[in-house]
Design a protein around this motif. Structure first.
Motif, PDB file in Angstrom:
ATOM      1  N   UNK A  80       0.839  -1.193   0.000  1.00 27.51           N
ATOM      2  CA  UNK A  80       0.000   0.000   0.000  1.00 27.51           C
ATOM      3  C   UNK A  80       0.878   1.250   0.000  1.00 27.51           C
ATOM      4  N   UNK A  81       1.944   1.240   0.792  1.00 29.03           N
ATOM      5  CA  UNK A  81       2.845   2.400   0.844  1.00 29.03           C
ATOM      6  C   UNK A  81       3.533   2.611  -0.505  1.00 29.03           C
ATOM      7  N   UNK A  82       3.968   1.503  -1.145  1.00 22.69           N
ATOM      8  CA  UNK A  82       4.646   1.631  -2.444  1.00 22.69           C
ATOM      9  C   UNK A  82       3.687   2.173  -3.507  1.00 22.69           C
ATOM     10  N   UNK A  83       2.449   1.652  -3.527  1.00 21.31           N
ATOM     11  CA  UNK A  83       1.474   2.135  -4.509  1.00 21.31           C
ATOM     12  C   UNK A  83       1.108   3.589  -4.239  1.00 21.31           C
TER      13      UNK A  83
ATOM     14  N   UNK B 175      -4.601  14.643   0.006  1.00 18.79           N
ATOM     15  CA  UNK B 175      -5.717  13.724   0.216  1.00 18.79           C
ATOM     16  C   UNK B 175      -5.284  12.279   0.015  1.00 18.79           C
ATOM     17  N   UNK B 176      -4.472  12.004  -1.010  1.00 15.73           N
ATOM     18  CA  UNK B 176      -3.988  10.650  -1.250  1.00 15.73           C
ATOM     19  C   UNK B 176      -3.109  10.180  -0.099  1.00 15.73           C
ATOM     20  N   UNK B 177      -2.244  11.071   0.409  1.00 14.02           N
ATOM     21  CA  UNK B 177      -1.394  10.718   1.550  1.00 14.02           C
ATOM     22  C   UNK B 177      -2.237  10.398   2.784  1.00 14.02           C
ATOM     23  N   UNK B 178      -3.272  11.183   3.013  1.00 11.77           N
ATOM     24  CA  UNK B 178      -4.150  10.899   4.147  1.00 11.77           C
ATOM     25  C   UNK B 178      -4.874   9.580   3.998  1.00 11.77           C
TER      26      UNK B 178
ATOM     27  N   UNK C 129      -3.856   6.892   2.230  1.00 14.56           N
ATOM     28  CA  UNK C 129      -2.891   5.801   2.400  1.00 14.56           C
ATOM     29  C   UNK C 129      -2.512   5.648   3.871  1.00 14.56           C
ATOM     30  N   UNK C 130      -2.307   6.765   4.554  1.00  5.96           N
ATOM     31  CA  UNK C 130      -1.953   6.705   5.976  1.00  5.96           C
ATOM     32  C   UNK C 130      -3.054   6.028   6.783  1.00  5.96           C
ATOM     33  N   UNK C 131      -4.308   6.364   6.499  1.00  3.99           N
ATOM     34  CA  UNK C 131      -5.417   5.755   7.227  1.00  3.99           C
ATOM     35  C   UNK C 131      -5.489   4.255   6.960  1.00  3.99           C
ATOM     36  N   UNK C 132      -5.242   3.829   5.720  1.00  3.35           N
ATOM     37  CA  UNK C 132      -5.287   2.398   5.394  1.00  3.35           C
ATOM     38  C   UNK C 132      -4.165   1.653   6.113  1.00  3.35           C
ATOM     39  N   UNK C 133      -2.962   2.219   6.121  1.00  5.02           N
ATOM     40  CA  UNK C 133      -1.828   1.561   6.775  1.00  5.02           C
ATOM     41  C   UNK C 133      -2.067   1.449   8.278  1.00  5.02           C
ATOM     42  N   UNK C 134      -2.555   2.509   8.900  1.00  4.13           N
ATOM     43  CA  UNK C 134      -2.850   2.452  10.332  1.00  4.13           C
ATOM     44  C   UNK C 134      -3.936   1.418  10.631  1.00  4.13           C
ATOM     45  N   UNK C 135      -4.933   1.327   9.725  1.00  4.10           N
ATOM     46  CA  UNK C 135      -5.975   0.322   9.913  1.00  4.10           C
ATOM     47  C   UNK C 135      -5.392  -1.086   9.785  1.00  4.10           C
TER      48      UNK C 135
END
Length: 605
Positions: free
Chosen positions: A72-75, A91-94, A96-102
């Motif tokens: 997810x971080x690489x994409x 917005x994209x960074x937010x 991705x960050x939310x998905x990684x934390x989840x």
């Protein structure tokens, strides 16, 4: 850095980068990147949302927890480098960050309960179902709850979503929930195949299965959209064909409501072509969501208009061809292009879909859909609403043709005033109303002095121009409640409800003085010229001080009022005609009331 700390503290036995795990990490990276770039369809809300969360759930089940977040971080990093819009990158960074934390939170909880990782040696359907259901529920609650909190209290990463005031963020959240719940079973099946057959063949099989399920979902979505198209066509047909009282504005509003079932837009406008003025006029606008956009409009009085060839709307009408714009801020034909860099950044990307409304080969108007997103419209969206646009164009053309026929039935073809039959009908209606409520009613008979001599000198074509200019002058000097009509030849009738004798004489004197002060086309003008009528009808373009090339004309007026002049309202028009005759015999260029006419008849001296 956070992942490294997590790996050493919570997962000392993190799986190494081996030939077994690396292909799956690359596979998930590619799937995540594709799901970020190519939105998935959500036909329930007719929106497009990214299915990245579904890919993240699969990565949690298949890969070790510390490794699951890397795809997810690489994409996300690859996508951010491709974007050139600061607000979109944030917005994209937010996201991705939310998905990684989840992912990490879900993995920590499941690992603490000894559910992760799932390996092939201890794989059972019961254990996999239990783990996958727990993972789906935990990840969904954390991710969707995080989206809800981010939208209700925007952070720096979700600053771009401030534009979703109103229903915008609700639709976005509902679409994410819809795609996640619908894609979770697919993610579980995908993960089961990969865990059961941890080879490239298993990856290919799982990918093929996901592709098939995605295609099936696309077919079902298109089927629902086709059903919505049929319902929309039925609704428009019912409005246009069955409801005979439907106006153009009602029909266009119904059209935009139907389009809402097929494509998503933040704002839609419909422009109708005015053939007489050769202008596109905005007659309908629909904003189902708040659009924080600065609108740059060309106004003519209180009307919003475009000329043929002007901006995107004018070009679409001129060429009668649809147009899709990925970002209006980067198109020199749109007003957003002329905004400053700060205003463009605050506005965000704006996609446009422009469709001409064509009926029987003629452009009736243009419909414009606007969306707060980059490249939001495709050719599929155009095809979805094209049939509706064709139907509404035919309906608008029919309504306009019906209006034109009705106007021709009640108006004089030369002057544009009411014809004799209709003005007498108006007089009869007003007579009945005045007689019933005992309200004043005035009628005027107007006659152009010396019209026969004018025709003999300058010809009948120029005489028609004179009558047109006189009718225009009369129309400008009466109230909106009054009615003017051509009685025949050079005679006109004015019907003035709720008007007593004194007010009627004031209006009559104003018309007489305006005619007396005007200069009409004379010997130096040729009525055969193509622009003769257009020039003469505009009184403001005629110099009132010049004598050469102009003719001086006058008008005689007779006025009669109910109940001051007569209690027999049927004699009202006869009294006005008698007063006009008195004015003609008294020297022309004057206003004579019925009372004055009776006085002159009783006292001939």
């Amino acid at each position: 850095m956070f992942l490294i700390v997590y790996a050493f503290i919570f997962e000392p036995s993190v799986a190494p980068w081996t030939a077994k795990t690396a292909p799956f990490a690359l596979l998930f990276t590619g799937l995540a990147f594709v799901s970020c770039c190519i939105p998935a369809s959500a036909p329930l809300y007719s929106d497009r949302v990214r299915a990245t969360a579904v890919v993240a759930l699969s990565a949690v089940l298949v890969l070790p927890p510390a490794l699951a977040s890397l795809p997810i971080l690489a994409a996300g990093a690859a996508l951010i480098t491709m974007l050139n819009e600061r607000a979109t990158r944030q917005e994209t960074l937010g996201h991705v960050t939310l998905i990684v934390l989840s992912q990490l939170t879900t993995a920590i909880i499941l690992r603490s309960r000894h559910m992760l990782p799932i390996d092939h040696a201890h794989l059972t359907i019961t254990r996999f179902a239990s783990v996958s259901l727990w993972a789906c529920a935990l990840f969904g609650c954390i991710y969707l709850g995080g989206l809800l909190v981010a939208h209700l209290s925007p952070t720096i990463f979700f600053r771009a979503r401030k534009s979703g005031i109103g229903r915008g963020w609700k639709i976005f959240w509902a679409n994410e929930a819809y795609v996640y719940l619908g894609g979770a079973p697919v993610a579980m099946i995908f993960s089961l195949i990969l865990i059961w057959n941890s080879t490239l063949a298993g990856a290919a099989l799982a990918t093929a299965g996901v592709a098939f399920l995605g295609y099936l979902n696309h077919v079902l979505g298109e089927r629902r959209i086709l059903r919505n198209q049929v319902l929309a066509l039925e609704a428009l047909t019912r409005r246009a064909m069955i409801d005979e009282s439907a106006s153009v504005e009602q029909l266009l509003n119904e059209f935009l409501q139907c389009c809402r079932r097929l494509i998503l837009f933040n704002r839609a406008r419909v422009w109708i072509y005015n053939d007489a003025e050769m202008l596109l006029e905005k007659v309908c606008e629909h904003s189902p969501e708040f659009l924080p956009a600065r609108q740059v409009e060309t106004t003519l009085g209180q009307r919003v208009v475009r000329r043929l060839g002007e901006e995107l709307v004018g070009r679409v009408a001129e060429r009668a061809a649809p147009l899709i714009v990925r970002d209006a801020r980067r198109d020199a034909r749109h007003p957003f292009y002329r905004l400053s860099a700060e205003e463009k950044a605050r506005l965000g990307p704006v996609s446009l879909l422009e469709l001409p409304l064509v009926a029987c080969g003629d452009v009736v108007g243009v419909v414009e859909f606007e969306r707060n997103a980059w490249a939001a419209y495709t050719s599929s969206d155009k095809l979805r609403v094209q049939s509706l646009a064709t139907l509404v164009a035919m309906s608008v053309a029919n309504i306009e043709q019906h209006r034109s026929i009705c106007r021709q039935a009640v108006t004089d073809g030369l002057t544009g005033l009411y014809n004799k039959r209709h003005i007498l009908q108006i007089l009869a209606d007003e007579v009945r109303r005045a007689e019933r409520y005992r309200h004043p009613l005035s009628a005027m008979m107007l006659d152009l002095d010396g019209f026969k001599a004018y025709n003999d000198n300058y010809g009948h074509l120029q005489g028609d121009v004179l009558l047109q200019q006189l009718a225009h002058l009369i129309q400008r000097n009466i109230r909106s409640a009054d009615s003017a009509g051509r009685y025949g030849g050079e005679e006109f009738i004015l019907v003035m409800p709720e008007t007593d004798k004194q007010a009627a004489l004031v209006i009559a004197e104003r018309i007489r003085s305006q005619v007396d002060a005007s200069r009409f086309p004379g010997a130096s003008y040729s009525a055969a010229s193509p622009n003769a009528i257009a020039n003469f009808v505009n009184l403001d373009a005629v110099a009132t001080g010049a004598e050469e090339g102009y003719a001086h004309k006058t008008i005689s007026i007779g006025v009669a009022t109910y109940p001051q002049d007569t209690d027999d309202i049927q004699k009202l028009l006869a009294l006005a005609d008698d007063a006009l005759y008195r004015a003609k015999r008294g020297g022309r260029n004057q206003v004579v009331s019925a009372e004055a006419a009776h006085a002159g008849r009783n006292n001939p001296s």
